[in-house]
Motif scaffolding. Structure first.
Motif, mmCIF file in Angstrom:
data_model
loop_
_atom_site.group_PDB
_atom_site.id
_atom_site.type_symbol
_atom_site.label_atom_id
_atom_site.label_comp_id
_atom_site.label_asym_id
_atom_site.label_seq_id
_atom_site.Cartn_x
_atom_site.Cartn_y
_atom_site.Cartn_z
ATOM 1 N N ARG A 9 -24.345 26.294 -25.845
ATOM 2 C CA ARG A 9 -23.808 26.304 -27.207
ATOM 3 C C ARG A 9 -22.280 26.300 -27.185
ATOM 4 N N LYS A 10 -21.715 27.080 -26.293
ATOM 5 C CA LYS A 10 -20.267 27.174 -26.180
ATOM 6 C C LYS A 10 -19.669 25.804 -25.818
ATOM 7 N N ILE A 11 -20.279 25.134 -24.865
ATOM 8 C CA ILE A 11 -19.818 23.794 -24.473
ATOM 9 C C ILE A 11 -19.920 22.842 -25.665
ATOM 10 N N SER A 12 -21.058 22.904 -26.371
ATOM 11 C CA SER A 12 -21.256 22.038 -27.533
ATOM 12 C C SER A 12 -20.201 22.319 -28.599
ATOM 13 N N GLU A 13 -19.925 23.598 -28.859
ATOM 14 C CA GLU A 13 -18.904 23.961 -29.843
ATOM 15 C C GLU A 13 -17.529 23.470 -29.416
ATOM 16 N N GLU A 14 -17.202 23.647 -28.142
ATOM 17 C CA GLU A 14 -15.896 23.213 -27.633
ATOM 18 C C GLU A 14 -15.753 21.697 -27.737
ATOM 19 N N GLU B 157 -15.334 20.833 -31.439
ATOM 20 C CA GLU B 157 -13.998 21.211 -31.907
ATOM 21 C C GLU B 157 -12.942 20.255 -31.348
ATOM 22 N N THR B 158 -13.078 19.922 -30.069
ATOM 23 C CA THR B 158 -12.119 18.991 -29.458
ATOM 24 C C THR B 158 -12.224 17.619 -30.106
ATOM 25 N N GLN B 159 -13.450 17.147 -30.358
ATOM 26 C CA GLN B 159 -13.623 15.843 -30.993
ATOM 27 C C GLN B 159 -13.047 15.845 -32.406
ATOM 28 N N ARG B 160 -13.255 16.943 -33.147
ATOM 29 C CA ARG B 160 -12.678 17.071 -34.484
ATOM 30 C C ARG B 160 -11.155 16.969 -34.404
ATOM 31 N N TYR B 161 -10.584 17.709 -33.456
ATOM 32 C CA TYR B 161 -9.135 17.727 -33.270
ATOM 33 C C TYR B 161 -8.617 16.326 -32.904
ATOM 34 N N VAL B 162 -9.310 15.658 -31.980
ATOM 35 C CA VAL B 162 -8.919 14.305 -31.564
ATOM 36 C C VAL B 162 -9.024 13.341 -32.742
ATOM 37 N N ASN B 163 -10.081 13.453 -33.531
ATOM 38 C CA ASN B 163 -10.237 12.570 -34.691
ATOM 39 C C ASN B 163 -9.107 12.767 -35.701
ATOM 40 N N VAL B 164 -8.732 14.015 -35.922
ATOM 41 C CA VAL B 164 -7.620 14.288 -36.840
ATOM 42 C C VAL B 164 -6.337 13.677 -36.287
#
Length: 183
Positions: free
Chosen positions: A38-43, A46-53
């Motif tokens: 779950r932690k890996i999935s969340e990270e 979150e990283t993909q969200r950040y990269v998309n922004v």
């Protein structure tokens, strides 16, 4: 289940405090393994969200840059045209490659362009042979364009030799000079 949830929260807080690369943390049961997944999935999310922004911001800034460059071009085109007209009315320094007029705020410059030569290599080679211009023929039977070009005289769209012979296989295409304003 509440116990496992509480333990996982403690583990999560501990990892965040110590850093996720703590060698003391060991996955030794399914609950810890599930937590890690779950932690890996969340990270990753979150990283993909950040990269998309960030990518969206980059696109937005690239568009802003494009609009600013277009605005600059539109705002300065009129003045550059007027400066070119003024340049044509004043006495300016002329060299073989350019004409310049210096002012305290910058230099008006007209760069003279070299003409473009479109060549038919076979026809040019035949012409060089027929007219005994062997010094302009490379050993591999290819016109020595660099040397021949030095002796060419331009007459409109026609290239001629020093003695007035039209050189077959060469068409001269004049290019207009390029006007620049340097500041």
């Amino acid at each position: 289940m509440e116990y496992n949830s509480h333990v996982l929260e403690i583990i999560n807080e501990t990892l965040l405090e110590q850093g996720s690369e703590d060698e003391g943390f060991i996955i030794d049961n399914d609950n810890k393994a599930e937590w890690a997944l779950r932690k890996i999935s969340e990270e990753r999310a979150e990283t993909q969200r950040y990269v998309n922004v960030c990518k969206a911001m980059i696109e937005e800034y690239q568009e802003k840059i494009h609009r600013a460059e277009e605005a600059l071009k539109n705002k300065t085109a009129f003045l550059e045209t007027r400066l070119k007209q003024y340049f044509e009315t004043v006495t300016h320094k002329t060299t073989k490659t350019q004409e310049t007029y210096k002012l305290p705020g910058g230099t008006l410059k007209l760069k003279l362009q070299n003409p473009e030569f479109r060549r038919d290599e076979e026809q040019l080679l035949k012409w060089l042979k027929e007219n005994a211009y062997n010094s302009f023929i490379k050993i591999e039977e290819k016109p020595d364009w660099a040397e021949l070009k030095k002796s060419i005289i331009i007459s409109g769209e026609i290239a001629v030799t020093g003695d007035g012979q039209v050189i077959e296989g060469v068409k001269v295409i004049e290019k207009p000079p390029v006007f620049e304003v340097e500041t």
